[in-house]
Every structure is written in structure tokens, then in C-alpha cells.
Design a protein around this motif. Structure first.
Motif, PDB file in Angstrom:
ATOM      1  N   ALA A  59       1.857  -3.712  -2.941  1.00  0.00           N
ATOM      2  CA  ALA A  59      -0.079  -3.789  -2.383  1.00  0.00           C
ATOM      3  C   ALA A  59      -0.736  -4.656  -2.442  1.00  0.00           C
ATOM      4  O   ALA A  59      -1.507  -5.323  -1.173  1.00  0.00           O
ATOM      5  N   ALA A  62      -0.201  -5.184   1.710  1.00  0.00           N
ATOM      6  CA  ALA A  62      -0.264  -3.802   1.893  1.00  0.00           C
ATOM      7  C   ALA A  62      -1.925  -5.389   2.658  1.00  0.00           C
ATOM      8  O   ALA A  62      -2.731  -4.987   2.909  1.00  0.00           O
ATOM      9  N   ARG A  63      -2.320  -5.896   2.155  1.00  0.00           N
ATOM     10  CA  ARG A  63      -4.010  -6.884   1.854  1.00  0.00           C
ATOM     11  C   ARG A  63      -3.593  -7.916   2.617  1.00  0.00           C
ATOM     12  O   ARG A  63      -4.773  -8.480   3.169  1.00  0.00           O
ATOM     13  N   GLN A  91      -2.388   5.554  -3.015  1.00  0.00           N
ATOM     14  CA  GLN A  91      -3.797   3.667  -3.498  1.00  0.00           C
ATOM     15  C   GLN A  91      -3.365   2.463  -2.502  1.00  0.00           C
ATOM     16  O   GLN A  91      -3.947   1.661  -2.026  1.00  0.00           O
ATOM     17  N   VAL A  92      -1.626   2.262  -2.417  1.00  0.00           N
ATOM     18  CA  VAL A  92      -1.619   1.200  -1.570  1.00  0.00           C
ATOM     19  C   VAL A  92      -1.564   1.959  -0.040  1.00  0.00           C
ATOM     20  O   VAL A  92      -1.997   0.841   0.659  1.00  0.00           O
ATOM     21  N   ARG A  94      -3.963   3.622   1.061  1.00  0.00           N
ATOM     22  CA  ARG A  94      -5.157   3.033   1.280  1.00  0.00           C
ATOM     23  C   ARG A  94      -5.837   1.897   1.381  1.00  0.00           C
ATOM     24  O   ARG A  94      -6.281   1.411   2.511  1.00  0.00           O
ATOM     25  N   MET A  95      -5.348   1.155   0.291  1.00  0.00           N
ATOM     26  CA  MET A  95      -5.266  -0.587   0.634  1.00  0.00           C
ATOM     27  C   MET A  95      -4.911  -1.124   1.928  1.00  0.00           C
ATOM     28  O   MET A  95      -5.115  -2.398   2.371  1.00  0.00           O
ATOM     29  N   SER A  96      -3.268  -0.768   2.345  1.00  0.00           N
ATOM     30  CA  SER A  96      -3.106  -0.882   3.443  1.00  0.00           C
ATOM     31  C   SER A  96      -3.931  -0.262   4.952  1.00  0.00           C
ATOM     32  O   SER A  96      -3.344  -0.481   6.618  1.00  0.00           O
TER      33      SER A  96
END
Length: 307
Positions: A59, A62-63, A91-92, A94-96
């Protein structure tokens, strides 16, 4: 052939170290950064500073990365409930911005379960099969409809099956040496089959089993990506190879026999033998995470020769 960087943080690495490796992975042109999913060091040593969680790490990465794929070899099915895992991975993803891949395995290291109070069921493969059905089923459920599942180990009722990943389909990796059940499971659920730490001969044999299982299931064998995970130890000359082998507590000849070790020319030759039996992707198990010069050498002297 794609080259991906594969790390084993349970041997002793904090998030900042992993971030440095991931950034080098991206800057040097490698395809992806993957990590293991373990909570206890293997072998001798103190394991300091202690374990990091695979999906919390990814996570963060990813950012803090922009291009490389991110994933696990392999997430342990014993660590997470499948519905929760589907949420975490989506979720990860989407974060990436849609760069995540999920390697999922049954879990095997009993001592880490004991050390952290995690149940270690006797029947793990059946659980893994249900987990794969649930995770992929949740992602595939259309928005506005619900997902139900009734199995021996898990039951879901009226799940909204949210959130959805950024990708239309998150690639799923299944791997291992099992002769029957593993190929069958890969044929049904996997986008990629990975065999870890195997000889060229064993790789060819296992790929053949997976290809046969795919055809038997009515799926083209070439629909899957076939890959290896191998320890890497490359040096400009014999002295540098020996130094890097000593830094990870391994013998050069053993590494040459069981992994990718030697000069760039030797490693390119070995990779060619894996390519000849169907491998199109290799996860380079990097054990000294402070030696970023090692990655630079592979990027400069090995990767360009692979086509």
C-alpha cells in the motif's frame, strides 16, 4: 524475458529499505517489485528490525512508485480471511492506479503461525481453493449485485463485493511443485504459474503438467504466463561474485547450481536455458537489500541481453 525483483523482508528489512529497493527497481527498468509474505526469519540471525506486513508495505509503495507492478510471492492463505484479502488487494490496486498482482498460496511455515498466534489448519489446500473462488468471485461480481458462497471452510451471504479493483482483472499467480492438485488449481484460477527455486529440468516437467491441466480444463495452455523465482548473485568478475555470495551466507558453487550466479555472461546463459523450456519471466530473489549496486549491474549487463 521479464525480470522482476523479489525480496524476502522477513530476513531483516524495514519499510525504508524496501522503499529504496522499490525505487531502484523502477529507476533501473525492472518490470516489478514483489515481496514474500512471512512474519518470521528463516535460518540463523536475529531478524531485526522485525517483520513488515506484505499488504501494508505494498500500500505504501503503491503511492510512492509510478510504473512498476507490485505483488506477492506468495500471500499466505492462512494469514487472511478471503473476503478481507479481496478488499485489501482491491484497495491497494486502486491506490497504485492498477499495478497490483496477487500471488496466493496455502501457507506452510508453521513456526511463524505459532510465534504470532495465527491458526495453522491441517487442511490448507482445500481452504486455498475456496479462497481463490471467493477472492476472484468477489472481484468479478457486477456492481449492484451481490455475491454468495457456501463452502466447507467459508460462507459468504449477500456480500456487496466492494470495492472493485482499478484493473478489470487483477492477475492471479499460483505456484509450487505439486504434481496434481497445484496444476489443476492453476489451470482454473491462475493468470501466471510460478515455480520457485527449481532446476531447468524440474521447471520443464512442472510447466508440462500445468499446460496439460489447462488443456484438459478447456483452456489454451498459452493463456498462462510461466515463470521462475531464483536467487540471484551476479558479479563483474569471480571476486565480486564471491563477495556477494559471502554477504548472504551462501557458497558460490551452490548458488550456480541452484540459482542465477556468476558473471553477467554466465547468468544470461542460464536464463536462456529457462527460456528454452517456456519461462518468460523470472523473479530475482535479492537477499542483500542494501546492495543496490547489484541491481544496477543486472540492469546494465544482464537485462539488455535478454531481448
Amino acid at each position: 524475458m521479464d525480470l522482476r525483483v523479489f525480496t524476502e523482508p522477513q530476513q531483516g528489512a524495514d519499510y525504508d529499505t524496501l522503499l529504496a529497493v522499490a525505487r531502484a527497481t523502477e529507476e533501473l527498468g525492472f518490470d516489478a517489485f514483489f515481496r514474500s509474505d512471512h512474519y518470521l526469519r528463516m535460518g540463523s540471525g536475529d531478524g531485526l528490525p522485525g517483520p513488515t506486513d506484505a499488504w501494508i508495505t505494498l500500500a505504501g509503495l503503491a503511492r510512492e512508485t509510478k510504473r512498476i507492478r507490485l505483488g506477492t510471492l506468495m500471500t499466505a492463505g492462512t494469514f487472511r480471511l478471503p473476503g478481507v484479502l479481496a478488499i485489501q488487494v482491491a484497495q491497494v490496486d486502486r491506490m497504485s492506479g492498477g499495478r497490483v498482482e496477487l500471488g496466493l498460496g496455502a501457507g506452510w511455515f508453521e513456526e511463524e503461525h505459532t510465534a504470532y498466534g495465527i491458526p495453522f489448519p491441517k487442511e490448507k489446500f482445500g481452504r486455498l481453493e475456496e479462497q481463490l473462488a471467493i477472492v476472484t468471485g468477489l472481484w468479478e461480481t457486477e456492481v449492484g449485485t451481490t455475491f454468495d458462497y457456501e463452502g466447507k471452510h467459508y460462507r459468504l451471504a449477500g456480500s456487496p463485493a466492494l470495492p472493485k479493483p482499478a484493473q478489470r482483472k487483477i492477475p492471479v499467480l499460483i505456484g509450487g511443485h505439486g504434481a496434481t492438485r497445484t496444476p489443476r488449481l492453476a489451470a482454473r484460477y491462475a493468470d501466471e504459474f510460478n515455480i520457485p527455486f527449481a532446476s531447468v529440468e524440474d521447471t520443464e516437467r512442472q510447466f508440462g503438467r500445468v499446460r496439460a491441466a489447462a488443456e484438459e480444463a478447456g483452456r489454451p495452455a498459452d493463456d498462462l504466463v510461466y515463470s521462475n523465482a531464483l536467487v540471484v548473485c551476479v558479479g563483474k568478475d569471480d571476486a565480486e561474485v564471491a563477495r556477494r555470495a559471502a554477504a548472504i551466507g551462501r557458497e558460490v558453487e551452490e548458488l550456480k547450481a541452484n540459482g542465477l550466479a556468476g558473471t553477467p555472461a554466465e547468468v544470461v546463459d542460464k536464463l536462456g536455458r529457462y527460456a528454452a523450456v517456456g519461462s518468460s519471466r523470472v523473479y530475482l530473489q535479492v537477499l542483500d537489500l542494501d546492495d543496490l549496486d547489484h541491481l544496477e549491474l543486472v540492469a546494465a549487463r544482464v537485462a539488455p541481453q535478454l531481448g
